[in-house]
Design an enzyme around this catalytic site. Sequence first.
Site, mmCIF file in Angstrom:
data_model
loop_
_atom_site.group_PDB
_atom_site.id
_atom_site.type_symbol
_atom_site.label_atom_id
_atom_site.label_comp_id
_atom_site.label_asym_id
_atom_site.label_seq_id
_atom_site.Cartn_x
_atom_site.Cartn_y
_atom_site.Cartn_z
ATOM 1 N N GLU A 95 -1.002 5.322 -5.513
ATOM 2 C CA GLU A 95 -2.427 6.071 -5.473
ATOM 3 C C GLU A 95 -2.803 4.616 -4.322
ATOM 4 O O GLU A 95 -3.452 4.991 -3.487
ATOM 5 C CB GLU A 95 -3.160 5.753 -6.722
ATOM 6 N N TYR B 97 -11.392 7.063 -8.536
ATOM 7 C CA TYR B 97 -11.091 7.895 -8.354
ATOM 8 C C TYR B 97 -9.722 6.856 -8.520
ATOM 9 O O TYR B 97 -8.729 8.460 -9.374
ATOM 10 C CB TYR B 97 -10.785 7.816 -7.027
ATOM 11 N N ASP C 158 -10.249 12.536 -4.006
ATOM 12 C CA ASP C 158 -9.900 12.361 -3.322
ATOM 13 C C ASP C 158 -10.737 12.979 -1.668
ATOM 14 O O ASP C 158 -10.963 14.144 -2.128
ATOM 15 C CB ASP C 158 -8.391 11.679 -2.957
#
Length: 349
Positions: free
Chosen positions: A44, A125, A143
Amino acid sequence: MSVDAARASAALLAWYDRHARALPWRAPPGAATAADPYRVWLSEIMLQQTTVAAVIPYFERFTTRWPDVAALAAAEEGEIMAAWAGLGYYARARNLIACARAVAAAGGFPQEEEALRALPGIGRYTAAAIAAIAFGRRAVVADANVERVVARLFAIETPLPAARPTLYRHTDLLTPAARAGDFAQAMMDLGSRVCTVRAPLCLTCPLRPDCAAQKQGRPEDFPVKPPRRAKPRRLGIGYWLEAEDHVLLVRRPAKGLLGGMLGLPGGGWGAEAEPAPPAPADWRAIGAVEHVFTHFALTLRIEAARLPTRPIAGAWWPIARIGEAGLPTLFARAADLALAQTRTHSESA
C-alpha cells in the site's frame, strides 16, 4: 436513482471471486487465512501514486531482501533509500523506515484503524486498507479507483476534491460487514480493469444495473474534476565532477525533495541562488534534463568537469557502477546525459 447497496456488494464480490488479480501481496478471494500485514502495508505504501506494474518488481526485491518488518527495521537507511530509487515520492520511503522501526519495537502491526493511523506515513486510506485486507475488519477503503467507481455509480456531480466526503459516505454504504478486505480489493480491481478512466467497459461491469452514470450515457464525465492548472517551472543546476574514474555524489538532506537520496551536487530549485561548483575546474555545460514533481516542473542544467585527483572529500562513486548508486530518476537522467556526453567527447577527441 437509488442503489441497492446489498445487491451491488454481492454482485461485486461474485465478480471478484471469478476475476481477482493474482498479486504477490494478496490472499486469494475468500481465503481462510488473511494476507500478511507486512506485505499489505508495504504494497500500500509503494502503490501510493504508482501503478501496480511499476510496484511489483520493487515489492518482490524488498520482500526477498527484507522478508518481514523486523528485517526492514534493522536495515541501514541508505540501503532502503537506494532500493526505493525510481519509485518516486521519497517521503514515502522515509516514512516506511520510521514506520517499520515503530512496528518492530511494538512487536507487530496493530489491528485497529485508529492505532494504524498513529504510525508514520499511514493515513486514513492506508489504515483502512490494512485493517480490512490484513485483519478482516470492516473498514471503508477509498483510493482513486474506488472514488471513480462510486462517483459513477451514484453520478456525483460535486467536483473533486470537494466530493471526497460524499464519496466516502457512499463507499461506507456499500461496504459489507463480511469480506470487507475482498470487497475493497474488488473495488480496486474494478476501477483498474473495468471502470477505467477512459473507455470504461460498462457492458462487463457487475455494477451496471445500478450505475447512474452509465444510465445517463456519460460515465467518463465522472468523477468531476476541477480545471487543471499549469505547473510552475523552476530552474536548477547539477554538477558532474569526475576524478580517478569516480563521480562526486552528495547525500541530500533528510527533509525536502528527494530527501535522504544520493544525487549530484547543485541546487537552485527554489528561492535559493544556484550554488557554486563543488571545486575549481574547467566546467562546461553539457545539456539539461527535465523532471516533473508534484507541484512544479524542473529544468536541471548540467555542467561537467574532470580532474586528475579527487580535490575534496565526499561520496565518490565508481562511474562504472553508477547504476548501483540508487539515484532517483532526476539524477539518473543527469548521469545518463553526462555519460553520453563523455562517450561522444572521447570518440571525437
